[in-house]
Scaffold this active site. Sequence first.
Site, PDB file in Angstrom:
ATOM      1  N   ASP A 217       9.735  12.157 -17.940  1.00  0.00           N
ATOM      2  CA  ASP A 217       8.802  12.576 -16.895  1.00  0.00           C
ATOM      3  C   ASP A 217       9.386  12.612 -15.489  1.00  0.00           C
ATOM      4  O   ASP A 217       8.817  12.045 -14.548  1.00  0.00           O
ATOM      5  CB  ASP A 217       7.548  11.695 -16.923  1.00  0.00           C
ATOM      6  CG  ASP A 217       6.317  12.460 -16.414  1.00  0.00           C
ATOM      7  OD1 ASP A 217       6.167  13.629 -16.790  1.00  0.00           O
ATOM      8  OD2 ASP A 217       5.526  11.887 -15.643  1.00  0.00           O
TER       9      ASP A 217
ATOM     10  N   HIS B 156       2.254   8.690 -16.051  1.00  0.00           N
ATOM     11  CA  HIS B 156       3.672   8.881 -15.707  1.00  0.00           C
ATOM     12  C   HIS B 156       4.593   8.006 -16.551  1.00  0.00           C
ATOM     13  O   HIS B 156       5.680   8.442 -16.955  1.00  0.00           O
ATOM     14  CB  HIS B 156       3.851   8.585 -14.209  1.00  0.00           C
ATOM     15  CG  HIS B 156       5.257   8.704 -13.725  1.00  0.00           C
ATOM     16  ND1 HIS B 156       6.055   9.804 -13.979  1.00  0.00           N
ATOM     17  CD2 HIS B 156       6.027   7.852 -12.989  1.00  0.00           C
ATOM     18  CE1 HIS B 156       7.248   9.633 -13.421  1.00  0.00           C
ATOM     19  NE2 HIS B 156       7.246   8.459 -12.821  1.00  0.00           N
TER      20      HIS B 156
ATOM     21  N   SER C  11      11.801   8.454 -14.782  1.00  0.00           N
ATOM     22  CA  SER C  11      11.600   8.709 -13.361  1.00  0.00           C
ATOM     23  C   SER C  11      12.920   8.552 -12.601  1.00  0.00           C
ATOM     24  O   SER C  11      13.873   9.266 -12.872  1.00  0.00           O
ATOM     25  CB  SER C  11      10.513   7.770 -12.823  1.00  0.00           C
ATOM     26  OG  SER C  11      10.020   8.211 -11.589  1.00  0.00           O
TER      27      SER C  11
END
Length: 353
Positions: A187, A314, A162
């Site tokens: 991700d 996530h 992230s």
Amino acid sequence: MEPKSSSTLAPLPEENQNQNQDEDQSEHAHAPSAFASKPIRPPTQTSSQKYSPINWKGYFDQEDDVCIPDSNDVFHIYTAGKEGPVVFCLHGGGYSGLSFAISARVIKEKARVVAMDLRGHGKSSTENEIDMSIETLCKDVEAVVKTMYGDAPPAIVLVGHSMGGSVAVHVAAKKMLPSLAGLVVVDVVEGTAMASLMHMQKILSNRMQYFPTIEKAIEWNVRGGSLRNIESARISIPGTVKYDDSQQCYRHRARLEETEQYWRGWYEGLSDKFLSSPVPKLLLLAGTDRLDRALTIGQMQGKFQMVVVRHTGHAIQEDVPDEFAALVLNFISRNRIGPHGVEIPGIRRPSHT
């Protein structure tokens, strides 16, 4: 002729059977019934037991503080493994280095692992906790690597999730680490990241702000779906909260809501920077809908390896840590990344003394 006494007559079969039944009943009169006691049930866990913290020491080998020269900045790191290239892990916004704990237990069998608490996160301490500009975050990573390894760093595979993935891409694109041998981004894609920024402040303000115990913080993250792996949550979440003496409760360690001015800088132009990074690249996604146009074209041209990881949220490295570790190790093996960089068969590198 007189009839024989009834006492000398043999009993009828029915009478004998009844007699045997009476004897059986008398024998089992005191035997315990299968229904006489309650069935043994497995003990049920209370909420505090189910979500109790787990110490990181069963996963990483040690923790340390890296003091940056000529500053008051101290970055906390967790390390594991003794041989192979260094898998240098950067967590996402609001997470901590402990986000990679379970995967580190697997990766350390074939590589070294360093997981860093970024500025304003975990146990790291910096002069300006709010300055989370992409330039500052990149310089932090560069400074930690320089302080740890000096002028002869080992081969480094930079792994970022992230926000940490954005930092990893910028570090790679700017060629800030001369020994960088690989890039793994987890991700994060420019298109979806930029689109989500308008909702980020609302998401942060709507989340639970105070927790009476660490167990409640872990439970909230699992029940809310942000983490799907209870074991990983029990290790990592304690690193994302801190005790507030004034409120007498736990609250989020990272003050992300105060860093909004830097958010666009994390993700703007990220796809082009990722594609231009001059090292082997792996993109791990939790869904194909996250690909934007630039990455779709780049992937079709074979500019990077992409894997869509199923049945995960996530935080791929936390939800499916064993699969994540296997993908990272396979990436290292596939690209022949050794402790000193890409290893070409038949060519021996000089040994470092």
